[in-house]
Structures are given as structure tokens and as C-alpha cells.
Design a protein around this motif. Structure first.
Motif, PDB file in Angstrom:
ATOM      1  N   GLU A   4       0.873  -1.135  -0.032  1.00 33.89           N
ATOM      2  CA  GLU A   4      -0.038  -0.107  -0.051  1.00 33.89           C
ATOM      3  C   GLU A   4       0.832   1.364  -0.071  1.00 33.89           C
ATOM      4  N   ILE A   5       0.324   2.358  -0.782  1.00 35.00           N
ATOM      5  CA  ILE A   5       1.003   3.513  -0.658  1.00 35.00           C
ATOM      6  C   ILE A   5       0.720   4.448   0.683  1.00 35.00           C
ATOM      7  N   PRO A   6       1.735   4.788   1.470  1.00 40.25           N
ATOM      8  CA  PRO A   6       1.337   5.348   2.890  1.00 40.25           C
ATOM      9  C   PRO A   6       0.193   6.428   2.712  1.00 40.25           C
ATOM     10  N   LEU A   7      -0.519   6.406   3.667  1.00 35.40           N
ATOM     11  CA  LEU A   7      -1.670   7.269   3.601  1.00 35.40           C
ATOM     12  C   LEU A   7      -1.239   8.582   4.139  1.00 35.40           C
ATOM     13  N   ASP A   8       0.019   8.928   4.625  1.00 40.01           N
ATOM     14  CA  ASP A   8       0.302   9.894   5.260  1.00 40.01           C
ATOM     15  C   ASP A   8       1.145  10.891   4.080  1.00 40.01           C
ATOM     16  N   SER A   9       1.348  10.244   3.067  1.00 38.78           N
ATOM     17  CA  SER A   9       2.093  10.923   1.923  1.00 38.78           C
ATOM     18  C   SER A   9       1.222  11.836   1.239  1.00 38.78           C
ATOM     19  N   PRO A  10       1.949  12.791   0.508  1.00 37.90           N
ATOM     20  CA  PRO A  10       1.033  13.915  -0.075  1.00 37.90           C
ATOM     21  C   PRO A  10       0.601  13.020  -1.312  1.00 37.90           C
ATOM     22  N   ARG A  11      -0.822  13.075  -1.563  1.00 38.85           N
ATOM     23  CA  ARG A  11      -1.797  12.320  -2.416  1.00 38.85           C
ATOM     24  C   ARG A  11      -2.187  13.134  -3.744  1.00 38.85           C
ATOM     25  N   SER A  12      -1.636  14.249  -3.842  1.00 42.86           N
ATOM     26  CA  SER A  12      -2.003  15.089  -4.977  1.00 42.86           C
ATOM     27  C   SER A  12      -1.080  16.211  -5.460  1.00 42.86           C
ATOM     28  N   HIS A  13      -0.805  16.373  -6.682  1.00 48.78           N
ATOM     29  CA  HIS A  13       0.174  17.255  -7.042  1.00 48.78           C
ATOM     30  C   HIS A  13      -0.286  17.945  -8.536  1.00 48.78           C
ATOM     31  N   THR A  14      -0.144  19.378  -8.432  1.00 49.56           N
ATOM     32  CA  THR A  14      -0.585  19.854  -9.950  1.00 49.56           C
ATOM     33  C   THR A  14       0.599  20.835 -10.171  1.00 49.56           C
ATOM     34  N   THR A  15       0.702  21.098 -11.597  1.00 49.93           N
ATOM     35  CA  THR A  15       1.771  21.986 -11.959  1.00 49.93           C
ATOM     36  C   THR A  15       1.367  22.449 -13.459  1.00 49.93           C
ATOM     37  N   THR A  16       1.546  23.788 -13.668  1.00 54.74           N
ATOM     38  CA  THR A  16       1.324  24.336 -14.880  1.00 54.74           C
ATOM     39  C   THR A  16       2.381  24.390 -15.645  1.00 54.74           C
ATOM     40  N   LEU A  17       2.573  24.417 -16.823  1.00 51.04           N
ATOM     41  CA  LEU A  17       3.613  24.215 -17.618  1.00 51.04           C
ATOM     42  C   LEU A  17       3.375  25.018 -18.900  1.00 51.04           C
ATOM     43  N   ALA A  18       4.448  25.334 -19.588  1.00 48.23           N
ATOM     44  CA  ALA A  18       4.273  25.979 -20.958  1.00 48.23           C
ATOM     45  C   ALA A  18       4.077  25.113 -21.953  1.00 48.23           C
ATOM     46  N   GLY A  19       3.153  25.369 -23.006  1.00 52.42           N
ATOM     47  CA  GLY A  19       2.743  24.565 -23.940  1.00 52.42           C
ATOM     48  C   GLY A  19       3.675  24.468 -25.098  1.00 52.42           C
ATOM     49  N   THR A  20       4.875  24.121 -24.719  1.00 51.13           N
ATOM     50  CA  THR A  20       5.975  23.970 -25.835  1.00 51.13           C
ATOM     51  C   THR A  20       6.743  22.524 -25.558  1.00 51.13           C
ATOM     52  N   PRO A  21       7.657  21.986 -26.532  1.00 54.39           N
ATOM     53  CA  PRO A  21       8.381  20.792 -26.082  1.00 54.39           C
ATOM     54  C   PRO A  21       8.867  20.794 -24.883  1.00 54.39           C
ATOM     55  N   LYS A  22       9.673  21.911 -24.619  1.00 52.97           N
ATOM     56  CA  LYS A  22      10.272  21.967 -23.210  1.00 52.97           C
ATOM     57  C   LYS A  22       9.390  21.587 -22.200  1.00 52.97           C
ATOM     58  N   GLY A  23       8.398  22.412 -22.159  1.00 55.96           N
ATOM     59  CA  GLY A  23       7.263  22.155 -21.228  1.00 55.96           C
ATOM     60  C   GLY A  23       6.699  20.596 -20.851  1.00 55.96           C
ATOM     61  N   ALA A  24       6.809  20.032 -22.145  1.00 62.53           N
ATOM     62  CA  ALA A  24       6.132  18.565 -22.357  1.00 62.53           C
ATOM     63  C   ALA A  24       7.381  17.717 -21.577  1.00 62.53           C
ATOM     64  N   ALA A  25       8.544  18.165 -21.739  1.00 61.59           N
ATOM     65  CA  ALA A  25       9.994  17.320 -21.070  1.00 61.59           C
ATOM     66  C   ALA A  25       9.904  17.494 -19.603  1.00 61.59           C
ATOM     67  N   ILE A  26       9.680  18.915 -19.182  1.00 61.65           N
ATOM     68  CA  ILE A  26       9.642  19.168 -17.813  1.00 61.65           C
ATOM     69  C   ILE A  26       8.555  18.288 -17.083  1.00 61.65           C
ATOM     70  N   CYS A  27       7.322  18.307 -17.613  1.00 60.30           N
ATOM     71  CA  CYS A  27       5.899  17.504 -17.296  1.00 60.30           C
ATOM     72  C   CYS A  27       6.582  16.258 -17.030  1.00 60.30           C
ATOM     73  N   ARG A  28       7.290  15.528 -18.257  1.00 61.79           N
ATOM     74  CA  ARG A  28       7.644  14.072 -17.578  1.00 61.79           C
ATOM     75  C   ARG A  28       8.368  13.966 -16.546  1.00 61.79           C
ATOM     76  N   ARG A  29       9.480  14.977 -16.486  1.00 63.27           N
ATOM     77  CA  ARG A  29      10.462  14.874 -15.317  1.00 63.27           C
ATOM     78  C   ARG A  29       9.641  15.265 -13.871  1.00 63.27           C
ATOM     79  N   ILE A  30       8.801  16.040 -14.026  1.00 60.49           N
ATOM     80  CA  ILE A  30       7.776  16.416 -12.655  1.00 60.49           C
ATOM     81  C   ILE A  30       7.145  14.823 -12.344  1.00 60.49           C
ATOM     82  N   ALA A  31       6.459  14.232 -13.400  1.00 58.05           N
ATOM     83  CA  ALA A  31       5.656  13.176 -12.776  1.00 58.05           C
ATOM     84  C   ALA A  31       6.647  12.168 -12.538  1.00 58.05           C
ATOM     85  N   ARG A  32       7.666  11.805 -13.224  1.00 57.95           N
ATOM     86  CA  ARG A  32       8.566  10.642 -12.793  1.00 57.95           C
ATOM     87  C   ARG A  32       9.083  11.000 -11.217  1.00 57.95           C
TER      88      ARG A  32
END
Length: 150
Positions: A4-32
Motif C-alpha cells: 500500500e502507498i502510505p496514507l500520510d504521504s502527499p496524495r495530489s500534485h498539480t503543475t502548470t507548464l508552458a505549451g512547448t516541447p520543453k514544457g512537455a519534457a519538464i512535465c515528464r520529469r515532474i511526473a517521474r
């Protein structure tokens, strides 16, 4: 065996990114990074890699088909636990093009260089869809069941 994923860990994350290829790459890194912080890389390895592929495809679609100059897109990750579904990872990508809704292609050209992203997402996740957002925008979401309800 499912850990099980620990219940006390943060359970939500939101980020706004630029609509560019670099923004997509940053999105992938943030998700990872966020999925690793939540422990998915060690407790749900297959779901971890499936989630990363889904994020990559949805981010690519957002900057390719959902792009509006000067406006970005948003990544939202959530882990929820309910009696009905167990533990679920929800991936959402919101973009400013509410008029361009994704649909699974019915036919693939054998040598096509694109057009398989939603088919991949459909194969990797348990559920996916779209929801309208505030005026002229949409959210494409995908869910991965991490555990079964008991």
C-alpha cells in the motif's frame, strides 16, 4: 503481493507548464519525480512505467493538438483510496483547446509516424476519458488501479 502507498504521504500534485516541447519534457520529469516520491517506482513498478508513458503521450498531445499560443497546460496527479476501487492513480492533463476532443482512431495506416498515442493510453490504463473545463478548455484523464478493492 501489493504494498500500500502510505496514507500520510502527499496524495495530489498539480503543475502548470508552458505549451512547448520543453514544457512537455519538464512535465515528464515532474511526473517521474512525484510518482517516485509516492513510492510507485518500488511498490507498483509496472504501473509506474505505464503512468510515465501515459503522461508522455498526454503531454505530447497537449502541446501538439491542444496548444494555444501564450497559454500552457496543466498536469494533475492524484492517488485516492476508496472501498469501491481500492487505490487509484489518476493522471490529468488539461489544455486550452476544448474544441479538439481526442478520440481513438479506428484505422491505423501501416507506415504512419503518428496517431497511436491514444491507442497506447487505452491499452495501458484501466479507464480514460475527457471532461470539459472552464470555457474553451478540456481535461484528458487516465486512471490506473494500483490495488483491488477488498
Amino acid at each position: 503481493m501489493t504494498t500500500e502507498i502510505p496514507l500520510d504521504s502527499p496524495r495530489s500534485h498539480t503543475t502548470t507548464l508552458a505549451g512547448t516541447p520543453k514544457g512537455a519534457a519538464i512535465c515528464r520529469r515532474i511526473a517521474r519525480r512525484q510518482l517516485a516520491v509516492w513510492g510507485l517506482h518500488s511498490t507498483h513498478t509496472e504501473s509506474f512505467y505505464s503512468a510515465l508513458l501515459i503522461v508522455a503521450e498526454l503531454a505530447a498531445n497537449a502541446i501538439t493538438h491542444g496548444r494555444v499560443p501564450g497559454r500552457g497546460f496543466e498536469l494533475h496527479l492524484t492517488i485516492t483510496t476508496t472501498a469501491h476501487r481500492g487505490t487509484t492513480l489518476r493522471i490529468e492533463i488539461s489544455d486550452p483547446r476544448g474544441d479538439k476532443l481526442p478520440a481513438l482512431p479506428t484505422v491505423h495506416a501501416p507506415n504512419a509516424q503518428s496517431g497511436r498515442g491514444l491507442t497506447l493510453i487505452d491499452a495501458l490504463c484501466d479507464r480514460w476519458g475527457t471532461i470539459p473545463r472552464h470555457p474553451n478548455s478540456k481535461t484528458v484523464w487516465a486512471e490506473l488501479d494500483l490495488t483491488d478493492a477488498s
